[in-house]
Motif scaffolding. Structure first.
Motif, PDB file in Angstrom:
ATOM      1  N   ARG A  76     -17.594  22.498  -9.466  1.00  0.00           N
ATOM      2  CA  ARG A  76     -17.797  21.463  -9.143  1.00  0.00           C
ATOM      3  C   ARG A  76     -19.167  21.013  -8.997  1.00  0.00           C
ATOM      4  O   ARG A  76     -19.468  19.898  -8.471  1.00  0.00           O
ATOM      5  CB  ARG A  76     -16.901  21.007  -8.062  1.00  0.00           C
ATOM      6  CG  ARG A  76     -15.529  21.158  -7.863  1.00  0.00           C
ATOM      7  CD  ARG A  76     -14.746  20.582  -7.037  1.00  0.00           C
ATOM      8  NE  ARG A  76     -13.067  20.997  -6.950  1.00  0.00           N
ATOM      9  CZ  ARG A  76     -12.172  20.275  -6.477  1.00  0.00           C
ATOM     10  NH1 ARG A  76     -12.336  19.270  -5.775  1.00  0.00           N
ATOM     11  NH2 ARG A  76     -11.105  21.013  -6.449  1.00  0.00           N
ATOM     12  N   LYS A  77     -20.313  22.035  -8.941  1.00  0.00           N
ATOM     13  CA  LYS A  77     -21.482  21.854  -8.543  1.00  0.00           C
ATOM     14  C   LYS A  77     -22.583  22.172  -9.521  1.00  0.00           C
ATOM     15  O   LYS A  77     -23.623  21.916  -9.289  1.00  0.00           O
ATOM     16  CB  LYS A  77     -21.781  22.412  -7.473  1.00  0.00           C
ATOM     17  CG  LYS A  77     -21.798  23.884  -7.302  1.00  0.00           C
ATOM     18  CD  LYS A  77     -22.132  24.629  -5.710  1.00  0.00           C
ATOM     19  CE  LYS A  77     -21.868  26.227  -5.929  1.00  0.00           C
ATOM     20  NZ  LYS A  77     -20.648  26.492  -6.078  1.00  0.00           N
ATOM     21  N   CYS A  78     -22.227  22.728 -10.519  1.00  0.00           N
ATOM     22  CA  CYS A  78     -23.218  23.090 -11.638  1.00  0.00           C
ATOM     23  C   CYS A  78     -23.374  22.010 -12.754  1.00  0.00           C
ATOM     24  O   CYS A  78     -22.805  20.915 -12.410  1.00  0.00           O
ATOM     25  CB  CYS A  78     -22.726  24.288 -12.596  1.00  0.00           C
ATOM     26  SG  CYS A  78     -21.277  23.964 -13.530  1.00  0.00           S
ATOM     27  N   ASP A  79     -24.386  22.067 -13.423  1.00  0.00           N
ATOM     28  CA  ASP A  79     -25.048  20.834 -14.332  1.00  0.00           C
ATOM     29  C   ASP A  79     -23.593  20.409 -15.023  1.00  0.00           C
ATOM     30  O   ASP A  79     -23.418  19.035 -15.415  1.00  0.00           O
ATOM     31  CB  ASP A  79     -25.916  21.380 -15.233  1.00  0.00           C
ATOM     32  CG  ASP A  79     -27.422  21.401 -14.333  1.00  0.00           C
ATOM     33  OD1 ASP A  79     -27.572  20.905 -13.202  1.00  0.00           O
ATOM     34  OD2 ASP A  79     -28.276  21.931 -14.963  1.00  0.00           O
ATOM     35  N   ASN A  80     -22.651  21.367 -15.720  1.00  0.00           N
ATOM     36  CA  ASN A  80     -21.790  20.991 -16.456  1.00  0.00           C
ATOM     37  C   ASN A  80     -20.900  20.411 -15.846  1.00  0.00           C
ATOM     38  O   ASN A  80     -20.158  19.331 -16.312  1.00  0.00           O
ATOM     39  CB  ASN A  80     -21.122  22.513 -17.397  1.00  0.00           C
ATOM     40  CG  ASN A  80     -22.332  22.748 -18.399  1.00  0.00           C
ATOM     41  OD1 ASN A  80     -22.985  22.231 -18.725  1.00  0.00           O
ATOM     42  ND2 ASN A  80     -21.964  23.920 -18.697  1.00  0.00           N
ATOM     43  N   CYS A  81     -20.367  20.967 -14.548  1.00  0.00           N
ATOM     44  CA  CYS A  81     -19.411  20.307 -13.699  1.00  0.00           C
ATOM     45  C   CYS A  81     -19.638  18.852 -13.615  1.00  0.00           C
ATOM     46  O   CYS A  81     -18.821  17.941 -13.664  1.00  0.00           O
ATOM     47  CB  CYS A  81     -18.860  21.024 -12.625  1.00  0.00           C
ATOM     48  SG  CYS A  81     -17.871  22.419 -12.874  1.00  0.00           S
ATOM     49  N   GLU A  82     -20.902  18.558 -13.063  1.00  0.00           N
ATOM     50  CA  GLU A  82     -21.569  17.290 -12.577  1.00  0.00           C
ATOM     51  C   GLU A  82     -21.495  16.322 -13.752  1.00  0.00           C
ATOM     52  O   GLU A  82     -21.567  15.192 -13.403  1.00  0.00           O
ATOM     53  CB  GLU A  82     -22.917  17.418 -11.842  1.00  0.00           C
ATOM     54  CG  GLU A  82     -22.796  18.169 -10.437  1.00  0.00           C
ATOM     55  CD  GLU A  82     -24.137  18.045  -9.865  1.00  0.00           C
ATOM     56  OE1 GLU A  82     -25.021  17.824 -10.576  1.00  0.00           O
ATOM     57  OE2 GLU A  82     -24.257  18.339  -8.400  1.00  0.00           O
ATOM     58  N   ALA A  83     -21.720  16.765 -15.020  1.00  0.00           N
ATOM     59  CA  ALA A  83     -21.641  16.054 -16.250  1.00  0.00           C
ATOM     60  C   ALA A  83     -20.104  15.744 -16.805  1.00  0.00           C
ATOM     61  O   ALA A  83     -19.851  15.151 -18.018  1.00  0.00           O
ATOM     62  CB  ALA A  83     -22.681  16.827 -17.204  1.00  0.00           C
ATOM     63  N   GLY A  84     -19.282  16.326 -16.126  1.00  0.00           N
ATOM     64  CA  GLY A  84     -17.766  15.927 -16.620  1.00  0.00           C
ATOM     65  C   GLY A  84     -17.449  16.969 -17.683  1.00  0.00           C
ATOM     66  O   GLY A  84     -16.510  16.936 -18.370  1.00  0.00           O
ATOM     67  N   LEU A  85     -18.286  18.219 -17.834  1.00  0.00           N
ATOM     68  CA  LEU A  85     -17.998  19.082 -18.779  1.00  0.00           C
ATOM     69  C   LEU A  85     -17.260  20.413 -18.056  1.00  0.00           C
ATOM     70  O   LEU A  85     -18.066  21.358 -18.127  1.00  0.00           O
ATOM     71  CB  LEU A  85     -19.058  19.471 -19.549  1.00  0.00           C
ATOM     72  CG  LEU A  85     -19.824  18.511 -20.340  1.00  0.00           C
ATOM     73  CD1 LEU A  85     -20.955  18.950 -21.112  1.00  0.00           C
ATOM     74  CD2 LEU A  85     -18.722  18.015 -21.470  1.00  0.00           C
ATOM     75  N   GLN A  86     -16.233  20.272 -17.175  1.00  0.00           N
ATOM     76  CA  GLN A  86     -15.858  21.131 -16.174  1.00  0.00           C
ATOM     77  C   GLN A  86     -15.241  22.360 -17.158  1.00  0.00           C
ATOM     78  O   GLN A  86     -15.319  23.469 -16.553  1.00  0.00           O
ATOM     79  CB  GLN A  86     -14.616  20.658 -15.583  1.00  0.00           C
ATOM     80  CG  GLN A  86     -15.054  19.551 -14.577  1.00  0.00           C
ATOM     81  CD  GLN A  86     -14.827  18.228 -15.180  1.00  0.00           C
ATOM     82  OE1 GLN A  86     -14.753  17.989 -16.302  1.00  0.00           O
ATOM     83  NE2 GLN A  86     -14.887  17.175 -14.091  1.00  0.00           N
ATOM     84  N   GLN A  87     -15.081  22.167 -18.412  1.00  0.00           N
ATOM     85  CA  GLN A  87     -14.207  23.483 -19.299  1.00  0.00           C
ATOM     86  C   GLN A  87     -15.463  24.336 -19.626  1.00  0.00           C
ATOM     87  O   GLN A  87     -15.232  25.456 -19.836  1.00  0.00           O
ATOM     88  CB  GLN A  87     -13.779  22.892 -20.644  1.00  0.00           C
ATOM     89  CG  GLN A  87     -14.774  22.466 -21.661  1.00  0.00           C
ATOM     90  CD  GLN A  87     -15.419  20.860 -21.361  1.00  0.00           C
ATOM     91  OE1 GLN A  87     -15.461  20.516 -20.509  1.00  0.00           O
ATOM     92  NE2 GLN A  87     -15.858  20.544 -22.758  1.00  0.00           N
TER      93      GLN A  87
END
Length: 346
Positions: free
Chosen positions: A95-106
């Motif tokens: 929930r805190k990396c760049d991908n998670c923050e961009a909605g790319l949780q996968q």
């Protein structure tokens, strides 16, 4: 904790059997979902049989989950009791990396928490949708629009998003020629979605056995890859090829079908290594890539798109007692096009 009935593989390659599992108590931001339907994905078979990596057993597979919210935690704002919802391949991420923050949780840098055959932040093994209930953080739950019945919506949580995400990312649409390799659980949704996006769609399948189905699903053309003439006739044709087959292919042959700057995207994942001849990428600036499911926002977008266009999976509804037979039929390509478990039979 809540005890619920489920179907689990007690060990690698062992037949699935009825059992009970414990679901955690509903936390502040959790929703408790009464599962109504669970799709059977080829991924379930790969994992229950240690095809990709050693699994954690007993294992309750299932990441194509559709059901109804029966309880919410005090901090939940997105859902209410009675809502129709779905859960796909993941139930958490950092929930805190760049991908998670961009909605790319996968693509979570720390790795997402998969719906089953993984370990959650509580240190407990995750268990999937071949069960009566599941508890999931609200941020990893999506809403099933009223235009979709829950049984045909369940496979969209994997098969739908796995094909929608690359089709959108590589701009499938009017003026684009898209080929879908394989007309199975993934492929049939790829055809439907590519057609709804406005692309010219071709199915590339081993034989012409499913040609009538492919054309009904929205394909404009259908070719047999067992015929060498196919690769001569279609050389340099496609902007995008979506490979849904989870077995090694002659990638050089398929790459030759791409136009200049075309891309072959793999969403099927074979258990064995595959060989790529780099020379097949040269000359026309072709690309070979892959795509993994979709993030939570895109999964919701996909469900809304499918509801708007009347796109549900083509399913065969089965009872839980038929799961082991269904696995064998999937391996024999004897399903059109997704098995879905009626979880009331667990």
């Amino acid at each position: 904790m809540t005890t619920v009935a489920a179907y689990a593989a007690p060990a690698a390659k062992a037949p699935l059997e009825r059992t009970t599992i414990e679901r955690r108590a509903v936390g502040e931001f959790d929703v408790l979902i009464d599962i109504r339907f669970a799709g059977i994905c080829h991924s379930d078979i790969h994992q229950a049989r240690d095809g990709w990596r050693p699994g954690t057993f007993p294992m309750v597979p299932g990441h194509e989950i559709a059901g109804v919210v029966s309880e919410v935690g005090p901090g939940v704002t997105r859902f209410a009791v009675g809502d129709r919802v779905g859960v796909g391949c993941m139930v958490d991420s950092c929930r805190k990396c760049d991908n998670c923050e961009a909605g790319l949780q996968q693509y979570c840098v720390e790795g997402p928490t998969w719906t089953y055959n993984a370990v959650g932040k509580d240190g407990e093994a995750t268990q999937g949708g071949y069960s009566q209930k599941i508890v999931v953080d609200e941020n990893y739950v999506v809403r099933v629009p009223e235009g979709l019945s829950l049984d045909v919506a369940a496979p969209l949580l994997c098969a739908g998003i796995t094909t929608y995400s690359p089709l959108k990312h590589w701009n499938a649409g009017p003026g684009k020629k898209v080929a879908v390799v394989g007309l199975g659980g993934l492929g049939h949704m790829g055809v439907k979605i590519a057609h709804a996006l406005g692309a010219e769609v071709t199915v590339l399948s081993q034989s012409l056995r499913k040609k009538d189905d492919g054309l009904k699903l929205g394909a404009d053309h259908y070719y047999a890859t067992s015929d060498p003439q196919t690769f001569e006739d279609l050389k340099g044709t496609f902007d995008l090829i979506l490979n849904t087959v989870s077995a090694p292919l002659d990638f050089g042959g398929f790459l030759s079908l791409l136009r200049t700057d075309g891309t072959l995207v793999n969403v099927g994942l074979p258990e064995e290594p595959v060989r790529i001849v780099l020379q097949s990428l040269f000359g026309d600036r072709r690309s070979m890539s892959s795509s993994g499911i979709g993030g939570i926002p895109e999964t919701q977008e996909m469900l809304d798109f499918c509801a708007e266009h009347g796109l549900g999976a083509e399913i065969e509804l089965i009872s839980a007692s038929e799961i082991n037979d269904a696995y064998e039929r999937v391996l024999a390509s004897d399903v059109r096009y997704r098995f879905v478990i009626d979880t009331a039979t667990i």
